[in-house]
Design a protein around this motif. Structure first.
Motif, PDB file in Angstrom:
ATOM      1  N   ALA A  61      18.705  14.009   6.522  1.00  0.00           N
ATOM      2  CA  ALA A  61      17.465  14.398   6.986  1.00  0.00           C
ATOM      3  C   ALA A  61      16.660  13.178   7.533  1.00  0.00           C
ATOM      4  CB  ALA A  61      16.836  15.255   5.944  1.00  0.00           C
ATOM      5  N   GLN A  62      16.249  13.478   8.813  1.00  0.00           N
ATOM      6  CA  GLN A  62      15.318  12.426   9.112  1.00  0.00           C
ATOM      7  C   GLN A  62      14.022  12.118   8.583  1.00  0.00           C
ATOM      8  OE1 GLN A  62      14.396  14.779  12.920  1.00  0.00           O
ATOM      9  NE2 GLN A  62      12.283  14.230  12.783  1.00  0.00           N
ATOM     10  N   VAL A  63      13.875  12.619   7.533  1.00  0.00           N
ATOM     11  CA  VAL A  63      12.487  12.549   6.518  1.00  0.00           C
ATOM     12  C   VAL A  63      12.515  11.160   5.842  1.00  0.00           C
ATOM     13  CG1 VAL A  63      11.718  14.971   6.497  1.00  0.00           C
ATOM     14  CG2 VAL A  63      13.411  14.215   4.993  1.00  0.00           C
ATOM     15  N   TRP A  64      13.951  10.908   5.352  1.00  0.00           N
ATOM     16  CA  TRP A  64      14.185   9.646   4.672  1.00  0.00           C
ATOM     17  C   TRP A  64      13.508   8.378   5.460  1.00  0.00           C
ATOM     18  CZ3 TRP A  64      14.455  12.307   0.691  1.00  0.00           C
ATOM     19  CH2 TRP A  64      15.295  13.424   0.736  1.00  0.00           C
ATOM     20  N   GLU A  65      13.591   8.371   6.620  1.00  0.00           N
ATOM     21  CA  GLU A  65      13.449   7.275   7.453  1.00  0.00           C
ATOM     22  C   GLU A  65      11.551   6.951   7.417  1.00  0.00           C
ATOM     23  OE1 GLU A  65      15.479   5.144   7.823  1.00  0.00           O
ATOM     24  OE2 GLU A  65      16.892   6.564   6.986  1.00  0.00           O
ATOM     25  N   GLN A  66      10.964   8.250   7.460  1.00  0.00           N
ATOM     26  CA  GLN A  66       9.708   8.321   7.758  1.00  0.00           C
ATOM     27  C   GLN A  66       8.691   7.771   6.497  1.00  0.00           C
ATOM     28  OE1 GLN A  66       9.300  12.377   8.691  1.00  0.00           O
ATOM     29  NE2 GLN A  66      10.320  12.125  10.746  1.00  0.00           N
ATOM     30  N   ILE A  67       7.502   7.614   6.707  1.00  0.00           N
ATOM     31  CA  ILE A  67       6.328   7.190   5.879  1.00  0.00           C
ATOM     32  C   ILE A  67       5.460   8.543   5.797  1.00  0.00           C
ATOM     33  CG2 ILE A  67       4.237   6.027   5.308  1.00  0.00           C
ATOM     34  CD1 ILE A  67       5.695   3.532   6.193  1.00  0.00           C
ATOM     35  N   GLY A 121       0.801  -1.194  -0.095  1.00  0.00           N
ATOM     36  CA  GLY A 121       0.066  -0.027   0.128  1.00  0.00           C
ATOM     37  C   GLY A 121       0.826   1.228   0.049  1.00  0.00           C
ATOM     38  N   THR A 122       2.294   1.249  -0.468  1.00  0.00           N
ATOM     39  CA  THR A 122       3.155   2.327  -0.347  1.00  0.00           C
ATOM     40  C   THR A 122       3.830   2.585  -1.613  1.00  0.00           C
ATOM     41  OG1 THR A 122       3.372   1.882   1.899  1.00  0.00           O
ATOM     42  CG2 THR A 122       4.797   3.346   0.928  1.00  0.00           C
ATOM     43  N   VAL A 123       3.590   3.799  -2.015  1.00  0.00           N
ATOM     44  CA  VAL A 123       4.671   4.192  -3.256  1.00  0.00           C
ATOM     45  C   VAL A 123       5.926   4.520  -2.741  1.00  0.00           C
ATOM     46  CG1 VAL A 123       4.507   5.883  -4.926  1.00  0.00           C
ATOM     47  CG2 VAL A 123       2.417   5.288  -4.143  1.00  0.00           C
ATOM     48  N   LEU A 124       6.772   3.827  -3.328  1.00  0.00           N
ATOM     49  CA  LEU A 124       8.288   4.027  -3.159  1.00  0.00           C
ATOM     50  C   LEU A 124       8.990   4.912  -4.478  1.00  0.00           C
ATOM     51  CD1 LEU A 124      10.692   3.022  -1.287  1.00  0.00           C
ATOM     52  CD2 LEU A 124      10.861   1.131  -2.861  1.00  0.00           C
TER      53      LEU A 124
END
Length: 349
Positions: free
Chosen positions: A244-250, A232-235
């Motif tokens: 940046a910490q955003v890379w680890e987040q959904i 269910g996720t677009v990669l």
């Protein structure tokens, strides 16, 4: 039930079965192959067909074979059934009464472009089992010959209104089929386009029930995208990535959809620490940005830029969406689907 095309002659059956294992794990459950190869000795086709049919049966996959009256000079229906074939794609040359009879015990598909109201009326009058009938578009190896979008969508809407499921092909980005090796899309606009982007466009906008990959394989990266989509996720691939910490987040786009950017709903409230101004350059489409301390209450705001925007000393550019994945951004802007990032594989930077 999306699927893949396999060739009985262009690669070894062992390699084909390995590919099928991988794609089955990514959620693909239909197999399409052709028995219409006049240049091939039919006796060479049966052994690989049996092995592929065995795999399909063991893994609960549809096996659809492209056939014509010429096919039945070499293979009987009983022989195909025994080999594991569960569906027949009939392009031309068979009487409607024969098709209606076959629909009682086989999954049947037709060339979607050639189906008209008279044909369907005749099949209904003959008692065809419409639960077993589907409309499958062709794929087009020669550049400039694929279908146009507007006619394709209009045809699909009508076919679905008649109770038929619709299938179409997208190109792969691994081993491309011969003899031209230029992709096997149904739509010309998908030639040379990311397989996953073409897939999403058909599933979301093309009135298409089943999507099949027309070439012999996909890249490891594309496989990751399909596996993520199964969850269910677009990669998205990222290049020139800064820490940046955003890379680890959904992330999800905010429900109040912005015109110029995709705004992460989660990033700002999960942001911790100070963000100093850095790389505050012009923001082109696909730029990934993080608001720095100068933006005060917006510090930690994370965006994907949809149209060129000027440099802003309050906005750090921390990476770029890989060019092949830019086609996914309009989908993410509107759909509300979660998305996450992965560093672009070597050779794509």
């Amino acid at each position: 039930m999306d699927g893949v095309l396999v060739s009985l002659t262009e690669q070894s059956v062992d390699k084909t079965v390995e590919y099928l294992k991988v794609m089955r794990s990514a959620g693909f459950r239909a197999i399409f192959t052709s028995l219409q190869m006049p240049e091939e000795d039919p006796s060479r086709l049966l052994a690989p067909l049996i092995l592929i049919g065995r795999f399909a049966a063991e893994h609960n996959m549809l096996l659809m074979a492209d056939v014509s009256p010429r096919t039945f000079a070499s293979f009987s229906l009983a022989q195909l059934k025994e080999a594991g074939v569960t569906g027949l794609r009939i392009d031309y040359g068979m009487e409607n009464a024969e098709i209606a009879e076959l629909s009682q015990s086989w999954q049947i598909s037709f060339n979607a472009s050639t189906i008209n109201e008279e044909f369907l009326h005749d099949l209904r009058a003959l008692g065809a089992n419409f639960d077993s009938l589907e409309a499958w578009h062709n794929y087009y190896p020669r550049p400039e010959t694929g279908l146009g979008w507007d006619g394709f969508v209009a045809k699909n809407e009508w076919l679905q209104s008649q109770g038929l499921k619709v299938a179409a092909f997208i190109p792969g980005d691994g081993i491309l089929r011969g003899p031209l090796h230029e992709g096997l899309p149904t739509l010309e606009q998908h030639r040379g386009v990311s397989s996953f982007a073409a897939y999403l466009e058909l599933k979301q906008q093309g009135f298409t029930d089943r999507v099949l990959i027309g070439d012999l394989s996909v890249s490891d990266w594309t496989l990751q995208q399909f596996r993520a989509w199964k969850e269910g996720t677009v990669l998205l691939r990222v290049r020139e990535q800064r820490a940046a910490q955003v890379w680890e987040q959904i992330h999800h786009n905010r429900p109040d959809i912005a015109r110029d950017v995709i705004r992460s709903e989660e990033a700002r409230r999960q942001s911790t620490g100070s963000i100093e101004p850095e790389n505050c350059v012009e923001r082109k489409a696909g730029a990934l940005t993080l608001d720095n301390n100068l933006y005060k209450r917006y510090t930690g705001e994370f965006q994907i830029v949809l149209k060129p925007l000027p440099a802003d000393e309050r906005v750090n550019v921390i990476g770029y969406v890989e060019e092949a994945d830019l086609l996914l951004l309009p989908f993410l802007q509107q759909s509300g689907h979660p998305f996450r990032f992965l560093a672009s594989p070597p050779g794509n930077e």
